[in-house]
Design an enzyme around this catalytic site. Structure first.
Site, PDB file in Angstrom:
ATOM      1  N   LYS A   9       0.761  -1.108   0.142  1.00 31.67           N
ATOM      2  CA  LYS A   9      -0.008  -0.124  -0.102  1.00 31.67           C
ATOM      3  C   LYS A   9       0.898   1.104  -0.105  1.00 31.67           C
ATOM      4  O   LYS A   9       2.073   1.217   0.107  1.00 31.67           O
ATOM      5  CB  LYS A   9      -0.895   0.072   1.264  1.00 31.67           C
ATOM      6  CG  LYS A   9      -1.993  -1.200   1.199  1.00 31.67           C
ATOM      7  CD  LYS A   9      -2.814  -1.180   2.347  1.00 31.67           C
ATOM      8  CE  LYS A   9      -3.809  -2.007   2.267  1.00 31.67           C
ATOM      9  NZ  LYS A   9      -5.125  -2.101   3.221  1.00 31.67           N
ATOM     10  N   TYR A  49     -12.739  -2.922  -3.195  1.00 33.49           N
ATOM     11  CA  TYR A  49     -13.434  -2.921  -1.937  1.00 33.49           C
ATOM     12  C   TYR A  49     -14.712  -2.763  -2.098  1.00 33.49           C
ATOM     13  O   TYR A  49     -15.490  -2.200  -1.038  1.00 33.49           O
ATOM     14  CB  TYR A  49     -12.732  -1.521  -1.082  1.00 33.49           C
ATOM     15  CG  TYR A  49     -11.193  -1.945  -0.956  1.00 33.49           C
ATOM     16  CD1 TYR A  49     -10.982  -2.971  -0.143  1.00 33.49           C
ATOM     17  CD2 TYR A  49     -10.213  -0.900  -1.393  1.00 33.49           C
ATOM     18  CE1 TYR A  49      -9.461  -3.219   0.143  1.00 33.49           C
ATOM     19  CE2 TYR A  49      -8.909  -0.958  -0.890  1.00 33.49           C
ATOM     20  CZ  TYR A  49      -8.502  -2.038  -0.148  1.00 33.49           C
ATOM     21  OH  TYR A  49      -7.255  -2.324   0.305  1.00 33.49           O
ATOM     22  N   PHE A  57     -15.741   4.811   5.889  1.00 34.90           N
ATOM     23  CA  PHE A  57     -14.460   5.041   5.650  1.00 34.90           C
ATOM     24  C   PHE A  57     -13.986   4.777   4.385  1.00 34.90           C
ATOM     25  O   PHE A  57     -12.903   4.883   3.989  1.00 34.90           O
ATOM     26  CB  PHE A  57     -13.511   4.295   6.573  1.00 34.90           C
ATOM     27  CG  PHE A  57     -13.670   2.874   6.725  1.00 34.90           C
ATOM     28  CD1 PHE A  57     -13.217   1.968   5.725  1.00 34.90           C
ATOM     29  CD2 PHE A  57     -14.428   2.236   7.514  1.00 34.90           C
ATOM     30  CE1 PHE A  57     -13.186   0.764   5.959  1.00 34.90           C
ATOM     31  CE2 PHE A  57     -14.713   0.742   7.796  1.00 34.90           C
ATOM     32  CZ  PHE A  57     -14.060   0.127   6.505  1.00 34.90           C
ATOM     33  N   ARG A  85      -1.992 -14.742   4.319  1.00 35.20           N
ATOM     34  CA  ARG A  85      -2.780 -14.097   5.088  1.00 35.20           C
ATOM     35  C   ARG A  85      -2.464 -14.214   6.440  1.00 35.20           C
ATOM     36  O   ARG A  85      -2.520 -13.349   7.362  1.00 35.20           O
ATOM     37  CB  ARG A  85      -4.240 -14.813   4.953  1.00 35.20           C
ATOM     38  CG  ARG A  85      -5.182 -14.333   3.884  1.00 35.20           C
ATOM     39  CD  ARG A  85      -5.502 -12.840   4.143  1.00 35.20           C
ATOM     40  NE  ARG A  85      -6.677 -12.526   5.117  1.00 35.20           N
ATOM     41  CZ  ARG A  85      -7.275 -11.430   5.080  1.00 35.20           C
ATOM     42  NH1 ARG A  85      -7.212 -10.463   4.159  1.00 35.20           N
ATOM     43  NH2 ARG A  85      -8.483 -11.285   5.795  1.00 35.20           N
ATOM     44  N   THR A  91      -6.379  -7.274  10.452  1.00 32.62           N
ATOM     45  CA  THR A  91      -6.532  -6.039   9.937  1.00 32.62           C
ATOM     46  C   THR A  91      -5.891  -4.679  10.353  1.00 32.62           C
ATOM     47  O   THR A  91      -5.213  -4.067   9.890  1.00 32.62           O
ATOM     48  CB  THR A  91      -8.221  -5.563   9.529  1.00 32.62           C
ATOM     49  OG1 THR A  91      -8.517  -6.717   8.722  1.00 32.62           O
ATOM     50  CG2 THR A  91      -8.176  -4.393   8.595  1.00 32.62           C
ATOM     51  N   ARG A 102       1.651  -6.805   9.645  1.00 32.65           N
ATOM     52  CA  ARG A 102       0.827  -5.556  10.413  1.00 32.65           C
ATOM     53  C   ARG A 102       1.293  -5.510  11.934  1.00 32.65           C
ATOM     54  O   ARG A 102       1.379  -4.391  12.274  1.00 32.65           O
ATOM     55  CB  ARG A 102      -0.594  -5.917  10.154  1.00 32.65           C
ATOM     56  CG  ARG A 102      -0.961  -5.609   8.775  1.00 32.65           C
ATOM     57  CD  ARG A 102      -2.343  -6.141   8.453  1.00 32.65           C
ATOM     58  NE  ARG A 102      -2.864  -5.952   7.078  1.00 32.65           N
ATOM     59  CZ  ARG A 102      -4.023  -6.059   6.609  1.00 32.65           C
ATOM     60  NH1 ARG A 102      -4.618  -7.451   7.390  1.00 32.65           N
ATOM     61  NH2 ARG A 102      -4.428  -5.879   5.287  1.00 32.65           N
ATOM     62  N   ASN A 112      -2.280  -0.286   6.808  1.00 38.15           N
ATOM     63  CA  ASN A 112      -1.956  -1.413   7.250  1.00 38.15           C
ATOM     64  C   ASN A 112      -0.916  -2.174   6.351  1.00 38.15           C
ATOM     65  O   ASN A 112      -1.015  -3.443   6.337  1.00 38.15           O
ATOM     66  CB  ASN A 112      -3.051  -2.267   7.786  1.00 38.15           C
ATOM     67  CG  ASN A 112      -3.916  -2.562   6.709  1.00 38.15           C
ATOM     68  OD1 ASN A 112      -4.004  -1.902   5.503  1.00 38.15           O
ATOM     69  ND2 ASN A 112      -5.017  -3.096   7.032  1.00 38.15           N
ATOM     70  N   HIS A 115      -2.258  -5.378   1.439  1.00 38.69           N
ATOM     71  CA  HIS A 115      -3.480  -6.002   1.168  1.00 38.69           C
ATOM     72  C   HIS A 115      -3.102  -7.628   0.964  1.00 38.69           C
ATOM     73  O   HIS A 115      -2.037  -7.783  -0.034  1.00 38.69           O
ATOM     74  CB  HIS A 115      -4.234  -5.550  -0.068  1.00 38.69           C
ATOM     75  CG  HIS A 115      -5.318  -6.514  -0.570  1.00 38.69           C
ATOM     76  ND1 HIS A 115      -6.472  -6.565  -0.184  1.00 38.69           N
ATOM     77  CD2 HIS A 115      -5.192  -7.566  -1.604  1.00 38.69           C
ATOM     78  CE1 HIS A 115      -7.097  -7.557  -0.729  1.00 38.69           C
ATOM     79  NE2 HIS A 115      -6.525  -8.076  -1.650  1.00 38.69           N
ATOM     80  N   GLU A 126      -8.630 -11.429  -7.951  1.00 37.78           N
ATOM     81  CA  GLU A 126      -7.914 -10.187  -7.803  1.00 37.78           C
ATOM     82  C   GLU A 126      -6.575 -10.168  -8.419  1.00 37.78           C
ATOM     83  O   GLU A 126      -6.255  -9.273  -9.008  1.00 37.78           O
ATOM     84  CB  GLU A 126      -7.284 -10.398  -6.339  1.00 37.78           C
ATOM     85  CG  GLU A 126      -8.605  -9.967  -5.357  1.00 37.78           C
ATOM     86  CD  GLU A 126      -8.241  -9.750  -3.871  1.00 37.78           C
ATOM     87  OE1 GLU A 126      -9.142  -9.079  -3.442  1.00 37.78           O
ATOM     88  OE2 GLU A 126      -7.360 -10.326  -3.381  1.00 37.78           O
TER      89      GLU A 126
HETATM   90  N1  UDP Z   1     -10.178  -0.907   6.609  1.00 37.38           N
HETATM   91  C1  UDP Z   1     -10.324   0.496   7.268  1.00 37.38           C
HETATM   92  N2  UDP Z   1     -11.288   0.429   8.388  1.00 37.38           N
HETATM   93  C2  UDP Z   1     -11.791  -0.391   8.868  1.00 37.38           C
HETATM   94  C3  UDP Z   1     -11.786  -1.834   8.320  1.00 37.38           C
HETATM   95  C4  UDP Z   1     -10.981  -1.869   7.153  1.00 37.38           C
HETATM   96  O1  UDP Z   1      -9.917   1.468   6.830  1.00 37.38           O
HETATM   97  O2  UDP Z   1     -12.482  -0.418  10.009  1.00 37.38           O
HETATM   98  C5  UDP Z   1      -9.495  -1.000   5.463  1.00 37.38           C
HETATM   99  C6  UDP Z   1      -8.047  -1.344   5.770  1.00 37.38           C
HETATM  100  O3  UDP Z   1      -6.980  -0.652   4.998  1.00 37.38           O
HETATM  101  C7  UDP Z   1      -8.350  -2.713   5.369  1.00 37.38           C
HETATM  102  C8  UDP Z   1      -9.097  -2.747   3.897  1.00 37.38           C
HETATM  103  O4  UDP Z   1      -9.978  -1.639   4.454  1.00 37.38           O
HETATM  104  O5  UDP Z   1      -7.054  -3.683   4.916  1.00 37.38           O
HETATM  105  C9  UDP Z   1      -9.860  -3.759   3.488  1.00 37.38           C
HETATM  106  O6  UDP Z   1     -10.634  -4.277   4.718  1.00 37.38           O
HETATM  107  P1  UDP Z   1     -10.982  -5.950   5.056  1.00 37.38           P
HETATM  108  O7  UDP Z   1     -11.890  -6.053   6.038  1.00 37.38           O
HETATM  109  O8  UDP Z   1     -10.923  -6.488   3.849  1.00 37.38           O
HETATM  110  O9  UDP Z   1      -9.438  -6.148   5.784  1.00 37.38           O
HETATM  111  P2  UDP Z   1      -8.182  -6.848   5.214  1.00 37.38           P
HETATM  112  O10 UDP Z   1      -8.718  -8.126   4.376  1.00 37.38           O
HETATM  113  O11 UDP Z   1      -7.332  -5.922   4.567  1.00 37.38           O
HETATM  114  O12 UDP Z   1      -7.607  -7.455   6.509  1.00 37.38           O
HETATM  115 MG    MG Z   2      -9.841  -8.012   2.646  1.00 31.01          MG
END
Ligand code: UDP
Ligand code: MG
Length: 153
Positions: A9, A49, A57, A85, A91, A102, A112, A115, A126
């Protein structure tokens, strides 16, 4: 072998952590099947997304993902989706376990670092979203027999 998508990112580029993060995946033994720098757009982020489109957000997230280019990586290995993962961690960086990317490199729920695809099905979608077929390379890993046993597939 599975393939999975990782995006480094904008926070990772700004904090000069690109080499360090790619190094962790390389050291783990994942094969780099594709890698490129790209400027994301509103339309690709709306797709990527989509599951977050109703969240307050959403726009801030998209703006932050467009603030600099990102680096897209396609990583390959046995069980690569799950392995990447678990290396990525929760997250929110403040909750992510130490030892995860992270957990080791960030303090934020949004900024974070990476992705990572969350399932085999998502990974296939993806990888197609971020790479053209000719940008994924099927070269042979010279250390394959030392990364895995002969009967591991
Ligand atoms: N995100 C955020 N606020 C939140 C949850 C997610 O800004 O409360 C952002 C964060 O950058 C995250 C991305 O949205 O990596 C995608 O969210 P997801 O739930 O898919 O989490 P990930 O798979 O990245 O752990
Ligand atoms: Mg995700």
């Amino acid at each position: 072998m599975e393939q999975t998508l990782v995006l480094l990112k904008p926070c990772t580029l700004q904090r000069a952590l690109v080499g360090e993060i790619i190094n962790r995946f390389e050291k783990k033994g994942l094969r780099l099947a594709g890698m490129k720098m790209m400027q994301l757009t509103d339309s690709i982020l709306n797709e990527h997304y989509a599951h977050l489109s109703g969240k307050p957000f959403f726009q801030i997230l998209k703006d932050s993902m467009m603030s600099t280019p990102v680096i897209a990586c396609c990583l390959e290995g046995i069980d690569a989706v799950r392995v990447v993962r678990s290396m990525t961690g929760s997250t929110n960086g403040r909750n992510a376990d130490p030892g995860t990317i992270r957990g080791d490199y960030c303090m934020s729920n949004q900024q974070n670092i990476v992705h990572a695809s969350d399932s085999l099905e998502t990974a296939a979608i993806e990888i197609k979203r971020f790479f053209r077929p000719e940008e994924i390379f099927d070269y042979e890993s010279s250390n394959r027999n030392y990364l895995y046993a002969l009967d591991e597939h």
